[in-house]
Design an enzyme around this catalytic site. Structure first.
Site, PDB file in Angstrom:
ATOM      1  CD  GLU A 176      52.104  36.157  59.308  1.00  0.00           C
ATOM      2  OE1 GLU A 176      53.232  36.306  58.802  1.00  0.00           O
ATOM      3  OE2 GLU A 176      51.837  36.458  60.488  1.00  0.00           O
ATOM      4  CG  HIS A 233      48.789  46.160  64.312  1.00  0.00           C
ATOM      5  ND1 HIS A 233      49.976  46.719  63.917  1.00  0.00           N
ATOM      6  CD2 HIS A 233      49.104  44.929  64.790  1.00  0.00           C
ATOM      7  CE1 HIS A 233      50.971  45.872  64.153  1.00  0.00           C
ATOM      8  NE2 HIS A 233      50.463  44.777  64.677  1.00  0.00           N
TER       9      HIS A 233
END
Lengths: 351, 326
Positions: free
Chosen positions: B60, B129
């Site tokens: 990322e 998450h």
């Protein structure tokens, strides 16, 4: 370097196993040599003046001098085209000058004035200039390395033949962003030169105390298609020769390279630390000072008879005048007006 | 008008903008061959090729930086994060690079980039998450933050975001991708920085955004049966925030509940309440209340997860409290 007491992780003096530090050569082309010498001397005297200005409080914040590393910027940037790109770190004054940002605009930026190359908003660590494709000094270690890959991506996306040169310090090799960028640059064959200016220390931590593999150019071995090249960064011609190959590779084959340019910083990490005495010895500093990239080229030229003492004195005088002019210009440039505070946060356009 | 999913709306926006402007490219994990982790990019690789729909490594920080660099020299990247939870690895590029570039370069280098992906909790994905990052991102000057709650807004805001010459962060929702709504074919542009009154009532304002718009609409439906009629103000953009839309509603209803997906402390609701007390103090008939995630990491167990999330029941209770009804 035989008297060098400090040894590296492999138990031998670092300089002994680095590229041969032979006597600095001349190009055999007096005009080129004079240009290179002029470029390096301008950085040197400009930076010395910067140090004075900092001591007088004309410059604030963090300020990282480049003195000792001038052959890296001059050797590489002198071979670029105007439409190529340069991006670097917070130690960015030298590269900015070589790339063609005027000494006036750099000094005014350091003084925090409106005529600075970043309009007084960036300061020492954030020199930018759209006219010369100078994509900034960046202040977060490693953060700009993926940006360089992105510039390479854009060049390739458009089918261009420019290259992007990304300067970084030796401490960058241990951060994730460096590896992520190298991986993508190799994977996607991006025309980028990743240039590690290995000045031996990340702030005060010696390379071998931070890096498990301290032959930094060998970090390229992890990525297929990425060439790792070791260069004597005290010899501007060595820097030119090796980087020329990497530039050609990038321009003609769109392939990245990782260059480790071994150099040395003659001053502290920034303005606040001692030049020697804690993390490095006075002896070590003295040894590297003998390899000074500016004066060794000058001496080689004097010995070869391609430069006379008078010509050198004239060059010194001319550069002193340029540097003083940049100081006077910066000093006279206005502070940014209060209205500038809210400018440049966002642009109010769409495309 | 065609009824399509939020996912299809995003897909249309990407397809139309990529066809309109060849500087636009999509990069992220699984966006190409896999057709997108949530299928938002379905069919785009086939249509635009691998130069413009780029499968990235799981990196990322790296690929978001590639996007910023490409944007600095004139491309218009759309960077997809598989979720914003993973984008924390890239936050340096959003905050230190994209958001700062224009300012620290004295106006020379703008960064026309979109960072987008699902944000907030889905179902039983547990602590790492299930986080809503609106307040983290909206805190930063130099970026815009948009949070579409409907398919129409998803299409219109993504198209506007891609055309914007600034960095735009777009927070979507896994639980929103399958929701349906009316979306016209072709040009739909929702202006950034403009809220929308999604439901008009007069008794209380619910100020909300993103996925919580769905919750607020259900609240409005249920309360209507009890003859309580609420305004639902969908902020749509968190930064810059459309404060006038908030003021207009609250001055009218004189009561407000702020509903958000994230945590309480320093949340979006805290800022909205501050705007309200500064501008609408004399109009208020009750303290403004907030509904938000409970101040704990998201638990996995279904029962505990339900307790942690803001929901219809909690919001109804808050509306009734500010109306002094039981």
């Amino acid at each position: 370097m035989a008297s060098k007491k400090k040894t590296d992780a492999k138990g031998e003096p670092r300089a002994a196993r680095s590229t041969a530090r032979s006597t600095v050569r001349t190009a055999g082309d007096p005009t080129l040599d004079r240009e290179l010498l002029h470029s390096m001397l301008l950085q040197r005297r400009f930076e010395e003046k910067t140090g004075e200005a900092y001591a007088l409080g004309k410059i604030g914040g963090f300020c990282h001098l480049y003195i000792g590393q001038e052959a890296c910027s001059t050797g590489i940037i002198s071979q670029l085209r105007p439409d190529d790109y340069v991006i670097g770190t917070y130690r960015d004054h030298g590269q900015a000058l070589v790339r063609g940002i005027t000494p006036r605009a750099v000094m005014a930026e350091l003084f925090g004035r409106i005529d600075g190359c970043s309009r007084g908003k960036g300061g020492s660590m954030h020199l930018f200039d759209r006219h010369t494709n100078f994509l900034g000094g960046h202040g977060i270690v490693g953060s700009h390395v993926p940006l360089a890959a992105g510039v390479g991506f854009a060049i390739k996306y458009r089918g261009g033949d420019q290259v992007c040169v990304c300067f970084m310090g030796d401490s960058v090799v241990n951060i994730g962003a460096f590896h992520e960028a190298l991986n993508m640059a190799a994977l996607w064959k991006l025309p980028v030169l990743f240039v590690i200016e290995n000045n031996r220390y990340g702030m005060g931590t010696a390379v071998e105390r931070a890096a498990a593999v301290d032959d930094l150019h060998r970090r390229a071995d992890a990525y297929r298609g990425l060439d790792g090249i070791l260069i004597d960064g005290m010899d501007v011609h060595a820097v030119r020769e090796e980087s020329a190959k990497a530039i050609k590779r990038a321009r003609e084959e769109s392939l990245p390279s990782l260059l480790e340019v071994q150099t040395y910083r003659f001053r502290g990490h920034s303005m606040s630390d001692a030049v020697s005495g804690t993390y490095r010895s006075k002896d070590e500093l003295d040894e590297y000072t003998r390899l000074d990239p500016v004066f060794s080229l000058r001496d080689a030229m004097l010995a070869a008879g391609t430069l006379t003492q008078t010509e050198w004195d004239e060059m010194e005088k001319e550069i002193a005048a340029i540097v003083q002019d940049s100081w006077d210009f910066a000093d006279a440039s206005p502070e940014p007006p209060a209205g500038a505070l809210f400018e440049d946060v966002l642009v109010d356009t769409t495309s | 008008m065609p009824i399509i999913t939020y996912r299809e709306a995003l897909n249309q926006a990407l397809r139309e903008e990529m066809a309109r402007d060849d500087r636009v490219f999509l990069m992220g994990e699984e966006v190409g061959q896999y057709n997108g982790a949530y299928k938002v990019s379905k069919g785009l690789l086939e249509e635009f090729g691998e130069n413009r729909v780029v499968d990235s490594p799981i990196a990322e920080l790296g690929f978001s930086g590639v996007g910023v660099g490409a944007a600095m020299v004139g491309l218009r990247p759309v960077i997809e994060f598989m979720t914003w939870n993973f984008a924390l690895l890239a936050i340096d590029q959003v905050v230190n690079s994209a958001a700062k570039m224009l300012y620290m370069s004295g106006g020379q280098y703008n960064v026309p980039i979109v960072f987008r992906g699902p944000n907030g909790a889905a179902l039983q994905l547990a602590a790492q998450h299930s986080q809503a990052f609106e307040s983290w991102l909206a805190h930063i000057p130099g970026i815009k933050v948009v949070v579409p709650g409907t398919p129409y807004d998803a299409k219109g805001l993504l198209k506007s975001a891609i055309r914007d010459d600034n960095p735009v962060v777009m927070l979507e929702g896994e639980m929103l991708y399958n929701t349906k709504g009316e979306v016209p074919d072709g040009e739909v542009l929702v202006p950034i920085g403009v809220a929308e009154l999604k439901r008009e009532g007069g008794d209380c304002s619910i100020i909300t955004s993103g996925k919580m718009v769905l919750v607020a609409m259900q609240v409005a439906d249920q309360l209507a049966k009890e003859d309580i009629h609420v305004d639902v103000v969908d902020l749509r953009t968190i930064r810059p925030m459309d404060t006038e839309a908030i003021y207009t509603s609250v001055r009218k209803t004189q009561r407000a509940v702020v509903l958000e997906e994230g945590w309480e402390l320093c949340g979006i609701g805290a800022q909205v309440v501050d705007f309200i007390q500064r501008d609408c103090f004399d109009h208020l008939d009750a303290p403004v209340l907030r509904v938000h995630q409970t101040d704990v990491p998201m638990p996995y167990a279904k029962t505990l997860e339900k307790l942690a999330k803001p929901d219809v029941a909690k919001t109804i209770a808050a509306v009734k409290q500010v109306m002094y009804r039981s």
